[in-house]
Design an enzyme around this catalytic site. Structure first.
Site, PDB file in Angstrom:
ATOM      1  N   HIS A  98       0.847  -1.196   0.000  1.00 59.13           N
ATOM      2  CA  HIS A  98       0.000   0.000   0.000  1.00 59.13           C
ATOM      3  C   HIS A  98       0.878   1.240   0.000  1.00 59.13           C
ATOM      4  O   HIS A  98       1.970   1.228   0.560  1.00 59.13           O
ATOM      5  CB  HIS A  98      -0.948   0.028   1.204  1.00 59.13           C
ATOM      6  CG  HIS A  98      -0.257  -0.121   2.520  1.00 59.13           C
ATOM      7  ND1 HIS A  98       0.181  -1.334   2.990  1.00 59.13           N
ATOM      8  CD2 HIS A  98       0.096   0.787   3.463  1.00 59.13           C
ATOM      9  CE1 HIS A  98       0.759  -1.174   4.171  1.00 59.13           C
ATOM     10  NE2 HIS A  98       0.734   0.102   4.477  1.00 59.13           N
ATOM     11  N   HIS A 100       0.834   5.256   1.161  1.00 61.08           N
ATOM     12  CA  HIS A 100       0.169   6.309   1.920  1.00 61.08           C
ATOM     13  C   HIS A 100       0.282   7.620   1.138  1.00 61.08           C
ATOM     14  O   HIS A 100       1.369   7.953   0.646  1.00 61.08           O
ATOM     15  CB  HIS A 100       0.883   6.555   3.258  1.00 61.08           C
ATOM     16  CG  HIS A 100       0.925   5.383   4.188  1.00 61.08           C
ATOM     17  ND1 HIS A 100       0.130   5.318   5.310  1.00 61.08           N
ATOM     18  CD2 HIS A 100       1.685   4.253   4.193  1.00 61.08           C
ATOM     19  CE1 HIS A 100       0.414   4.193   5.976  1.00 61.08           C
ATOM     20  NE2 HIS A 100       1.352   3.531   5.315  1.00 61.08           N
TER      21      HIS A 100
HETATM   22  P1  AMP Z   1       1.995   0.509   7.326  1.00 63.37           P
HETATM   23  O1  AMP Z   1       2.745   0.802   8.589  1.00 63.37           O
HETATM   24  O2  AMP Z   1       2.615   1.205   6.133  1.00 63.37           O
HETATM   25  O3  AMP Z   1       1.803  -0.969   7.098  1.00 63.37           O
HETATM   26  O4  AMP Z   1       0.572   1.186   7.520  1.00 63.37           O
HETATM   27  C1  AMP Z   1      -0.619   0.472   7.646  1.00 63.37           C
HETATM   28  C2  AMP Z   1      -1.729   1.501   7.711  1.00 63.37           C
HETATM   29  O5  AMP Z   1      -2.959   0.833   7.555  1.00 63.37           O
HETATM   30  C3  AMP Z   1      -1.794   2.282   9.034  1.00 63.37           C
HETATM   31  O6  AMP Z   1      -1.667   3.680   8.767  1.00 63.37           O
HETATM   32  C4  AMP Z   1      -3.165   1.922   9.595  1.00 63.37           C
HETATM   33  O7  AMP Z   1      -3.797   2.993  10.268  1.00 63.37           O
HETATM   34  C5  AMP Z   1      -3.916   1.519   8.324  1.00 63.37           C
HETATM   35  N1  AMP Z   1      -5.040   0.599   8.521  1.00 63.37           N
HETATM   36  C6  AMP Z   1      -5.023  -0.581   9.162  1.00 63.37           C
HETATM   37  N2  AMP Z   1      -6.244  -1.161   9.124  1.00 63.37           N
HETATM   38  C7  AMP Z   1      -7.048  -0.313   8.435  1.00 63.37           C
HETATM   39  C8  AMP Z   1      -8.419  -0.331   8.046  1.00 63.37           C
HETATM   40  N3  AMP Z   1      -9.237  -1.348   8.373  1.00 63.37           N
HETATM   41  N4  AMP Z   1      -8.908   0.711   7.341  1.00 63.37           N
HETATM   42  C9  AMP Z   1      -8.111   1.746   7.018  1.00 63.37           C
HETATM   43  N5  AMP Z   1      -6.809   1.827   7.341  1.00 63.37           N
HETATM   44  C10 AMP Z   1      -6.274   0.808   8.036  1.00 63.37           C
END
Ligand code: AMP
Length: 138
Positions: A98, A100
């Site tokens: 993903h 951001h």
């Molecule tokens: P990372 O550290 O790059 O893996 O970031 C994962 C991101 O996913 C974090 O910013 C979380 O807040 C976000 N996240 C986790 N679960 C969900 C969800 N169900 N809906 C939206 N965002 C999510």
């Protein structure tokens, strides 16, 4: 077990969706660093960026550009960061690729960065050659 993002793609987990096409979905981050923090996610379930198929990567690039433009327009935030983590040591918490898109607000909300830069050093030319040799054309 499918990732939380695959479950969002399947409609099993709700999200605030802002974009979707055949290969990509984008939605608001559940714990935003700033207003308008969006995640852009390939539907193809892969852990790391370099594991994506070329089709998925291409679609992701196009979607990323469109979502970034929309976030700027909707939030009025001209400045933003694009962040993509691979592996737990690199702060990846959800093991499904993903990106951001994180608006950086004039007041400071958004991504905080500590950038401990080094110097390129005498081995730079050899290192560049090693990486060049390892490139697999997309
Ligand atoms: P990372 O550290 O790059 O893996 O970031 C994962 C991101 O996913 C974090 O910013 C979380 O807040 C976000 N996240 C986790 N679960 C969900 C969800 N169900 N809906 C939206 N965002 C999510």
């Amino acid at each position: 077990m499918p990732s939380i993002f695959t479950r969002i793609v399947a409609g099993e987990v709700p999200c605030h969706r802002v974009y979707e096409d055949e290969h990509v979905i984008a939605f608001l981050d559940i714990a935003p660093l700033s207003r308008g923090h969006v995640l852009v996610v390939p539907k193809e379930e892969r852990e790391r960026l370099h594991e994506l198929s070329p089709q998925s990567a291409e679609a992701l690039g196009r979607a990323l550009r469109a979502v970034a433009a929309a976030v700027v327009k909707a939030t009025g935030c001209a400045d933003y960061n694009v962040l993509q983590n691979n592996g737990t040591a690199a702060h990846q918490a959800v093991m499904h690729v993903h990106f951001h898109v994180i608006p950086k607000e004039p007041g400071g909300a958004g991504l905080g960065l500590k950038w401990d830069a080094g110097t390129a050093g005498p081995g730079a030319a050899e290192l560049a050659e090693r990486i060049r040799a390892a490139i697999t054309p997309a």
